[in-house]
Write a protein that holds these residues in place. Sequence first.
Motif, PDB file in Angstrom:
ATOM      1  N   GLY A  36      44.194 130.277 112.849  1.00 11.45           N
ATOM      2  CA  GLY A  36      44.380 131.633 112.361  1.00 11.45           C
ATOM      3  C   GLY A  36      43.134 132.238 111.755  1.00 11.45           C
ATOM      4  N   GLY A  37      42.017 131.485 111.780  1.00 11.25           N
ATOM      5  CA  GLY A  37      40.767 132.018 111.252  1.00 11.25           C
ATOM      6  C   GLY A  37      40.624 131.912 109.745  1.00 11.25           C
ATOM      7  N   PHE A  38      41.422 131.070 109.116  1.00 12.54           N
ATOM      8  CA  PHE A  38      41.397 130.935 107.656  1.00 12.54           C
ATOM      9  C   PHE A  38      40.341 129.937 107.188  1.00 12.54           C
ATOM     10  CE2 PHE A  38      45.744 132.536 108.198  1.00 12.54           C
ATOM     11  CZ  PHE A  38      45.859 133.422 107.137  1.00 12.54           C
ATOM     12  N   LEU A  39      39.911 130.113 105.940  1.00 16.49           N
ATOM     13  CA  LEU A  39      39.160 129.114 105.182  1.00 16.49           C
ATOM     14  C   LEU A  39      39.799 129.017 103.801  1.00 16.49           C
ATOM     15  CD1 LEU A  39      35.394 129.931 105.929  1.00 16.49           C
ATOM     16  CD2 LEU A  39      36.730 128.013 106.823  1.00 16.49           C
ATOM     17  N   GLY A  79      49.354 123.987  99.791  1.00 17.71           N
ATOM     18  CA  GLY A  79      49.530 124.781  98.582  1.00 17.71           C
ATOM     19  C   GLY A  79      48.251 125.441  98.103  1.00 17.71           C
ATOM     20  N   ARG A  80      47.182 125.319  98.884  1.00 15.51           N
ATOM     21  CA  ARG A  80      45.895 125.914  98.511  1.00 15.51           C
ATOM     22  C   ARG A  80      45.812 127.351  99.027  1.00 15.51           C
ATOM     23  NH1 ARG A  80      41.767 121.737 101.027  1.00 15.51           N
ATOM     24  NH2 ARG A  80      40.178 123.024  99.971  1.00 15.51           N
ATOM     25  N   LEU A  81      45.075 128.175  98.292  1.00 21.81           N
ATOM     26  CA  LEU A  81      44.897 129.566  98.685  1.00 21.81           C
ATOM     27  C   LEU A  81      43.867 129.640  99.809  1.00 21.81           C
ATOM     28  CD1 LEU A  81      46.115 132.239  97.627  1.00 21.81           C
ATOM     29  CD2 LEU A  81      44.020 132.553  96.299  1.00 21.81           C
ATOM     30  N   LYS A  82      44.192 130.406 100.854  1.00 17.97           N
ATOM     31  CA  LYS A  82      43.275 130.543 101.981  1.00 17.97           C
ATOM     32  C   LYS A  82      43.125 132.015 102.345  1.00 17.97           C
ATOM     33  CE  LYS A  82      46.952 129.574 105.382  1.00 17.97           C
ATOM     34  NZ  LYS A  82      47.399 128.678 106.484  1.00 17.97           N
ATOM     35  N   ILE A  83      42.013 132.332 103.003  1.00 18.44           N
ATOM     36  CA  ILE A  83      41.677 133.721 103.317  1.00 18.44           C
ATOM     37  C   ILE A  83      41.140 133.814 104.738  1.00 18.44           C
ATOM     38  CG2 ILE A  83      39.326 133.471 102.392  1.00 18.44           C
ATOM     39  CD1 ILE A  83      39.493 136.385 101.459  1.00 18.44           C
ATOM     40  N   ARG A  84      41.398 134.955 105.380  1.00 21.46           N
ATOM     41  CA  ARG A  84      40.826 135.213 106.694  1.00 21.46           C
ATOM     42  C   ARG A  84      40.479 136.692 106.819  1.00 21.46           C
ATOM     43  NH1 ARG A  84      46.068 134.975 110.676  1.00 21.46           N
ATOM     44  NH2 ARG A  84      46.970 136.992 110.116  1.00 21.46           N
ATOM     45  N   ALA A  85      39.602 137.007 107.755  1.00 22.21           N
ATOM     46  CA  ALA A  85      39.344 138.393 108.138  1.00 22.21           C
ATOM     47  C   ALA A  85      40.381 138.782 109.185  1.00 22.21           C
ATOM     48  CB  ALA A  85      37.938 138.536 108.711  1.00 22.21           C
ATOM     49  N   ASN A  86      40.898 139.995 109.095  1.00 23.12           N
ATOM     50  CA  ASN A  86      41.961 140.414 110.010  1.00 23.12           C
ATOM     51  C   ASN A  86      41.449 140.806 111.389  1.00 23.12           C
ATOM     52  OD1 ASN A  86      44.211 140.048 108.301  1.00 23.12           O
ATOM     53  ND2 ASN A  86      43.708 141.938 107.209  1.00 23.12           N
ATOM     54  N   GLN A  87      40.184 141.192 111.491  1.00 26.99           N
ATOM     55  CA  GLN A  87      39.591 141.557 112.779  1.00 26.99           C
ATOM     56  C   GLN A  87      38.082 141.618 112.615  1.00 26.99           C
ATOM     57  OE1 GLN A  87      39.377 144.994 110.465  1.00 26.99           O
ATOM     58  NE2 GLN A  87      38.229 144.862 112.353  1.00 26.99           N
ATOM     59  N   LEU A  91      33.159 135.017 116.100  1.00 24.31           N
ATOM     60  CA  LEU A  91      33.590 133.629 116.244  1.00 24.31           C
ATOM     61  C   LEU A  91      34.891 133.576 117.038  1.00 24.31           C
ATOM     62  CD1 LEU A  91      33.108 132.427 112.557  1.00 24.31           C
ATOM     63  CD2 LEU A  91      31.664 131.805 114.493  1.00 24.31           C
ATOM     64  N   GLU A  92      35.078 132.490 117.777  1.00 24.05           N
ATOM     65  CA  GLU A  92      36.341 132.306 118.487  1.00 24.05           C
ATOM     66  C   GLU A  92      37.406 131.878 117.485  1.00 24.05           C
ATOM     67  OE1 GLU A  92      38.241 129.657 122.159  1.00 24.05           O
ATOM     68  OE2 GLU A  92      36.070 129.730 121.837  1.00 24.05           O
ATOM     69  N   VAL A  93      38.518 132.612 117.475  1.00 25.76           N
ATOM     70  CA  VAL A  93      39.587 132.345 116.513  1.00 25.76           C
ATOM     71  C   VAL A  93      40.909 132.193 117.258  1.00 25.76           C
ATOM     72  CG1 VAL A  93      40.844 133.189 114.501  1.00 25.76           C
ATOM     73  CG2 VAL A  93      38.406 133.675 114.734  1.00 25.76           C
ATOM     74  N   ASN A  94      41.628 131.123 116.959  1.00 22.25           N
ATOM     75  CA  ASN A  94      42.949 130.914 117.543  1.00 22.25           C
ATOM     76  C   ASN A  94      44.031 131.412 116.591  1.00 22.25           C
ATOM     77  OD1 ASN A  94      41.894 129.548 119.846  1.00 22.25           O
ATOM     78  ND2 ASN A  94      41.702 127.677 118.624  1.00 22.25           N
ATOM     79  N   ASP A  95      45.119 131.918 117.163  1.00 22.86           N
ATOM     80  CA  ASP A  95      46.298 132.306 116.371  1.00 22.86           C
ATOM     81  C   ASP A  95      45.973 133.343 115.305  1.00 22.86           C
ATOM     82  OD1 ASP A  95      47.740 130.321 117.788  1.00 22.86           O
ATOM     83  OD2 ASP A  95      47.057 128.799 116.376  1.00 22.86           O
ATOM     84  N   LEU A  96      45.341 134.439 115.719  1.00 22.24           N
ATOM     85  CA  LEU A  96      44.966 135.482 114.762  1.00 22.24           C
ATOM     86  C   LEU A  96      46.114 136.447 114.477  1.00 22.24           C
ATOM     87  CD1 LEU A  96      42.554 136.386 113.085  1.00 22.24           C
ATOM     88  CD2 LEU A  96      41.800 137.802 115.002  1.00 22.24           C
ATOM     89  N   ASP A  97      47.273 136.210 115.065  1.00 22.38           N
ATOM     90  CA  ASP A  97      48.452 137.057 114.840  1.00 22.38           C
ATOM     91  C   ASP A  97      48.212 138.496 115.279  1.00 22.38           C
ATOM     92  OD1 ASP A  97      49.862 134.921 113.805  1.00 22.38           O
ATOM     93  OD2 ASP A  97      49.340 135.373 111.725  1.00 22.38           O
TER      94      ASP A  97
END
Length: 254
Positions: A36-39, A79-87, A91-97
Amino acid sequence: MAGKGRVSNENEKLSRALSYLLRHGAEKEGFRLLPGGFLYVDDILKHSNFYPFSMEDVQNVVESNDKKRFTLELDSVTGRLKIRANQGHSLEVNDLDLEPITDASDYPIVIHGTYLRPFKLIKKEGLKRMGRNHVHFAAGEPGKDGVISGMRKSCTVTIYLNLAKALEDGLKFYLSANKVILCPGNDEGVIPPIYFDKVIERKTGELLFSEGKSLPVPTWEFNPQAPGVVTAEDIAKEFDSKKGRKTNHRKKAQ
């Protein structure tokens, strides 16, 4: 007032750093994107580029970002907080919703923002991804009907897309979590000019292109001070340059 200005400036720095990392620079900076592109936020904050920002700073940037560029959520397993860019990724990102768009009537106005200088080439060759995974469009006029993202406010030219024709011819379109319309283009990563309904110069309302027919572009198109197309490579170079200046400043301070 000075305090508010300083906070705003720091928020802008953090937002830009997060955008670069999550869209373009994760691998270069030693990260591996989660599905999903999260870190994980705590991993990001350990990186020297994000000193001295805190978890609260990240939450404030996400909540206050007017274009809703980021998604922040708890990982259901760790249970950790994660963040992603929406668009906006290169980078190749899987499952970006991304939500597929199949009915053009759902989006009667689809526009791409650019500038007069790059439009000279765009009107001949079409819109290109410029190092990213998609060409971006706003789902309506910016600032109207809840449209918050999809093009820069400084854009001087708006390209109106014939979404129905593009869909009919097989181009794929998607809607991101922050309501930006995305298209990977054709097999060459291009959206040809035949899909431009019209193109308008925003300040004057002058028609530059209509139903596939190019019209004369104003001579001041060639103003060397006019902005050009910003690519993922440009962003990476800018980030590296700022990081270098920051490192040199620390060395002098020592």
